[in-house]
Design an enzyme around this catalytic site. Structure first.
Site, PDB file in Angstrom:
ATOM      1  N   SER A  61      -0.570  24.135   3.575  1.00 46.84           N
ATOM      2  CA  SER A  61      -1.572  23.201   3.049  1.00 46.84           C
ATOM      3  C   SER A  61      -2.275  22.546   4.236  1.00 46.84           C
ATOM      4  CB  SER A  61      -0.904  22.150   2.162  1.00 46.84           C
ATOM      5  OG  SER A  61       0.187  21.549   2.821  1.00 46.84           O
TER       6      SER A  61
ATOM      7  N   GLU B 180      -4.733  19.185   5.695  1.00 48.38           N
ATOM      8  CA  GLU B 180      -5.180  17.798   5.485  1.00 48.38           C
ATOM      9  C   GLU B 180      -6.466  17.536   6.259  1.00 48.38           C
ATOM     10  OE1 GLU B 180      -2.091  14.772   5.672  1.00 48.38           O
ATOM     11  OE2 GLU B 180      -3.410  13.557   6.921  1.00 48.38           O
TER      12      GLU B 180
ATOM     13  N   ASP C 235      -1.286   1.028   6.111  1.00 49.98           N
ATOM     14  CA  ASP C 235      -1.126  -0.083   7.057  1.00 49.98           C
ATOM     15  C   ASP C 235      -2.279  -1.044   6.851  1.00 49.98           C
ATOM     16  OD1 ASP C 235       1.178   0.893   8.534  1.00 49.98           O
ATOM     17  OD2 ASP C 235      -0.170   2.491   9.179  1.00 49.98           O
TER      18      ASP C 235
ATOM     19  N   PHE D 165      -2.285   8.772  19.374  1.00 48.50           N
ATOM     20  CA  PHE D 165      -1.868   8.892  17.968  1.00 48.50           C
ATOM     21  C   PHE D 165      -0.357   8.666  17.848  1.00 48.50           C
ATOM     22  CE2 PHE D 165      -5.198  12.102  16.090  1.00 48.50           C
ATOM     23  CZ  PHE D 165      -6.155  11.121  16.174  1.00 48.50           C
TER      24      PHE D 165
ATOM     25  N   HIS E  33       2.494  21.837   6.472  1.00 44.55           N
ATOM     26  CA  HIS E  33       1.299  21.057   6.123  1.00 44.55           C
ATOM     27  C   HIS E  33       0.589  20.724   7.435  1.00 44.55           C
ATOM     28  CE1 HIS E  33      -1.164  18.103   3.902  1.00 44.55           C
ATOM     29  NE2 HIS E  33      -0.991  17.309   4.940  1.00 44.55           N
TER      30      HIS E  33
HETATM   31  P1  FAD Z   1       6.672   3.167   2.789  1.00 39.85           P
HETATM   32  O1  FAD Z   1       7.372   4.340   2.257  1.00 39.85           O
HETATM   33  O2  FAD Z   1       6.432   2.022   1.860  1.00 39.85           O
HETATM   34  O3  FAD Z   1       7.501   2.652   4.056  1.00 39.85           O
HETATM   35  C1  FAD Z   1       6.933   1.736   4.967  1.00 39.85           C
HETATM   36  C2  FAD Z   1       8.037   0.999   5.707  1.00 39.85           C
HETATM   37  O4  FAD Z   1       8.686   0.088   4.806  1.00 39.85           O
HETATM   38  C3  FAD Z   1       9.158   1.899   6.253  1.00 39.85           C
HETATM   39  O5  FAD Z   1       9.588   1.336   7.472  1.00 39.85           O
HETATM   40  C4  FAD Z   1      10.236   1.800   5.188  1.00 39.85           C
HETATM   41  O6  FAD Z   1      11.549   2.028   5.723  1.00 39.85           O
HETATM   42  C5  FAD Z   1      10.070   0.360   4.737  1.00 39.85           C
HETATM   43  N1  FAD Z   1      10.455   0.139   3.341  1.00 39.85           N
HETATM   44  C6  FAD Z   1      10.195   0.926   2.276  1.00 39.85           C
HETATM   45  N2  FAD Z   1      10.673   0.367   1.152  1.00 39.85           N
HETATM   46  C7  FAD Z   1      11.243  -0.800   1.507  1.00 39.85           C
HETATM   47  C8  FAD Z   1      11.904  -1.838   0.808  1.00 39.85           C
HETATM   48  N3  FAD Z   1      12.068  -1.780  -0.517  1.00 39.85           N
HETATM   49  N4  FAD Z   1      12.373  -2.910   1.508  1.00 39.85           N
HETATM   50  C9  FAD Z   1      12.210  -2.988   2.861  1.00 39.85           C
HETATM   51  N5  FAD Z   1      11.591  -2.035   3.575  1.00 39.85           N
HETATM   52  C10 FAD Z   1      11.107  -0.951   2.913  1.00 39.85           C
HETATM   53  N6  FAD Z   1      -2.188   6.197   6.204  1.00 39.85           N
HETATM   54  C11 FAD Z   1      -3.396   5.906   5.680  1.00 39.85           C
HETATM   55  O7  FAD Z   1      -3.872   4.780   5.859  1.00 39.85           O
HETATM   56  N7  FAD Z   1      -4.112   6.833   4.968  1.00 39.85           N
HETATM   57  C12 FAD Z   1      -3.641   8.065   4.721  1.00 39.85           C
HETATM   58  O8  FAD Z   1      -4.315   8.866   4.071  1.00 39.85           O
HETATM   59  C13 FAD Z   1      -2.354   8.413   5.241  1.00 39.85           C
HETATM   60  N8  FAD Z   1      -1.809   9.628   4.994  1.00 39.85           N
HETATM   61  C14 FAD Z   1      -0.538   9.895   5.453  1.00 39.85           C
HETATM   62  C15 FAD Z   1       0.039  11.134   5.144  1.00 39.85           C
HETATM   63  C16 FAD Z   1       1.307  11.441   5.597  1.00 39.85           C
HETATM   64  C17 FAD Z   1       1.911  12.778   5.232  1.00 39.85           C
HETATM   65  C18 FAD Z   1       2.038  10.520   6.392  1.00 39.85           C
HETATM   66  C19 FAD Z   1       3.401  10.851   6.923  1.00 39.85           C
HETATM   67  C20 FAD Z   1       1.470   9.275   6.704  1.00 39.85           C
HETATM   68  C21 FAD Z   1       0.190   8.950   6.226  1.00 39.85           C
HETATM   69  N9  FAD Z   1      -0.397   7.725   6.488  1.00 39.85           N
HETATM   70  C22 FAD Z   1      -1.643   7.423   5.988  1.00 39.85           C
HETATM   71  C23 FAD Z   1       0.302   6.727   7.313  1.00 39.85           C
HETATM   72  C24 FAD Z   1       1.123   5.746   6.441  1.00 39.85           C
HETATM   73  O9  FAD Z   1       0.267   5.032   5.593  1.00 39.85           O
HETATM   74  C25 FAD Z   1       1.856   4.786   7.386  1.00 39.85           C
HETATM   75  O10 FAD Z   1       2.840   5.489   8.094  1.00 39.85           O
HETATM   76  C26 FAD Z   1       2.427   3.529   6.734  1.00 39.85           C
HETATM   77  O11 FAD Z   1       2.850   2.670   7.785  1.00 39.85           O
HETATM   78  C27 FAD Z   1       3.630   3.768   5.844  1.00 39.85           C
HETATM   79  O12 FAD Z   1       3.304   4.322   4.637  1.00 39.85           O
HETATM   80  P2  FAD Z   1       4.477   4.881   3.670  1.00 39.85           P
HETATM   81  O13 FAD Z   1       3.819   5.348   2.455  1.00 39.85           O
HETATM   82  O14 FAD Z   1       5.314   5.821   4.422  1.00 39.85           O
HETATM   83  O15 FAD Z   1       5.272   3.508   3.430  1.00 39.85           O
END
Ligand code: FAD
Length: 276
Positions: free
Chosen positions: A7, A9, A100, A207, A257
Site C-alpha cells: 500500500s 501513502e 499532534d 523526520f 506500507h
Molecule cells: P495514540 O495511539 O493515541 O498514542 C499517543 C500517545 O499516547 C502514545 O505515547 C501512547 O502510548 C499514549 N496513550 C495512548 N492511550 C493512552 C491512555 N489511555 N493513557 C495514557 N497514554 C496513552 N499524524 C498526522 O498528523 N496526520 C497523519 O495523517 C498521520 N498519519 C500517520 C500514519 C501512521 C501509520 C503513523 C505511524 C503515524 C501517523 N501520524 C500522522 C503521526 C501520529 O499522529 C503521531 O505519531 C501522534 O503523536 C500519535 O498518534 P497515535 O494515533 O499513534 O496516538
C-alpha cells in the site's frame, strides 16, 4: 517469497503542480496493484479539504482510497461531519489517529487518544469502516514506557481496529519483537510495517528526530559520508531498505506500507527488486 500486500501513502498536494505530480506518481504506482492508497490529514484539520479531494480522486480511479483522520483539537461534531461525508461517498476504510496538536493550538478537543477515536467511529458507524491504527515498534516518543505503549496499542486494537501500520524503522528486530509482544496481549490483527525509502540524509534525520524513529548509527554515518552525492545516498538507501523489506516479508510481515512522500521512483525500485 509469498506475495505480500502493498500500500502507498501520500500527502494532499497544496498546488496545481503538486496535484499533477501526485497524479503521475499514482499512475506509476498503480501498476504495482496496491491493496490501498492512503492520504494523510493535518492534525487540527489543516488539510481537511485537500485530504478529502485527494481521497475522492483516488477512489474515482478505482482504488481503495483511505483517508487518515486525527482527533486531536477536533470536536465530535466536526469528526462526525467528516466521517459522514466519507460514508456518503462510499469510503469504507480509514486510518484513525490522535495526531499532534499544531503549535499555537491550545484546545486538545473532545477525544484525547486514538483509542477514543476508534470507539467513536465504531459507536457512530458500526462496521462500516475498516479501521487502521498506528503502531510504534520503537515506541511512541511520548509514551510513559515501552510497556505502557504496547498496552496502549493493545487497547486501541481492542477498541475496534482491524489492522495497523507502523511508524517507519530501519531495524527489523524492533518490528518482530513488537509483533510478538502485542501478540502475547491477545492482539492478532495484521501489523503492516511502514517503509520509508532513504533519499535525503538531512530530511531523514529531521523526520526521525520529530517522530522518534531511530536511524541506526552505522546507517547515519554512511549517509553522512556521502555528502551531496545524491546518487550514492539513493543507491545505498535502496540496498538497505530493500534488504530490510525482504527480511520482513520472509519472516511473516503481512505486507509493506510505503511512505511515498508523493514520489514513485524509490518505492517502485524497492518493489521491483523484491519482485512484487
Ligand atoms: P495514540 O495511539 O493515541 O498514542 C499517543 C500517545 O499516547 C502514545 O505515547 C501512547 O502510548 C499514549 N496513550 C495512548 N492511550 C493512552 C491512555 N489511555 N493513557 C495514557 N497514554 C496513552 N499524524 C498526522 O498528523 N496526520 C497523519 O495523517 C498521520 N498519519 C500517520 C500514519 C501512521 C501509520 C503513523 C505511524 C503515524 C501517523 N501520524 C500522522 C503521526 C501520529 O499522529 C503521531 O505519531 C501522534 O503523536 C500519535 O498518534 P497515535 O494515533 O499513534 O496516538
Amino acid at each position: 517469497m509469498s506475495s505480500p500486500q502493498i500500500s502507498f501513502e501520500f500527502f494532499p498536494p497544496k498546488t496545481a503542480e503538486g496535484a499533477e505530480k501526485l497524479y503521475i506518481t499514482r499512475a506509476r504506482l498503480a501498476l504495482l496493484k496496491p491493496k490501498f492508497m492512503s492520504v494523510t490529514f493535518g492534525a487540527g484539520g489543516s488539510t481537511q479539504k485537500g485530504t478529502f479531494d485527494t481521497v475522492l480522486e483516488i477512489a474515482g480511479e478505482g482504488f481503495d482510497a483511505v483517508p487518515h483522520l486525527s482527533c486531536i483539537g477536533a470536536s465530535k461534531q466536526s469528526l462526525r461531519g467528516i466521517l459522514t461525508q466519507y460514508r456518503i461517498h462510499g469510503i469504507r476504510h480509514i486510518v484513525a489517529l490522535r495526531g499532534d496538536l499544531p503549535s499555537g493550538m491550545k484546545e486538545v478537543g473532545e477525544l484525547r487518544y486514538a483509542c477514543e477515536l476508534v470507539k467513536f467511529v465504531r459507536a457512530e458507524h458500526g462496521d462500516w469502516f475498516h479501521i487502521e491504527v498506528a503502531a510504534y515498534p520503537e515506541y511512541h516518543p511520548q509514551a510513559r514506557s515501552a510497556r505502557a505503549d504496547i498496552e496502549n496499542f493493545a487497547h486501541k486494537v481492542k477498541a475496534g481496529a482491524n489492522s495497523a501500520i507502523t511508524q517507519y524503522f530501519y531495524n527489523a528486530d524492533a518490528y518482530f519483537r513488537f509483533v510478538d509482544d502485542v501478540c502475547k496481549l491477545g492482539v492478532d490483527v495484521p501489523i503492516m510495517p511502514g517503509i520509508m525509502p532513504i533519499t535525503n540524509y538531512m530530511q531523514l534525520m529531521r523526520f526521525s528526530e520529530m517522530c522518534g524513529a531511530e536511524v541506526p548509527k552505522w546507517i547515519a554515518r554512511r549517509l553522512e559520508g556521502f555528502g551531496d552525492d545524491r546518487d550514492a545516498i539513493k543507491a545505498f538507501g535502496l540496498d538497505i531498505v530493500t534488504a530490510m523489506c525482504e527480511r520482513l516479508v520472509m519472516n511473516g510481515a503481512p505486507g509493506l506500507h510505503f511512505y511515498t512522500l508523493n514520489n514513485a521512483a524509490d518505492c517502485k525500485s524497492i518493489c521491483e527488486r523484491l519482485h512484487l
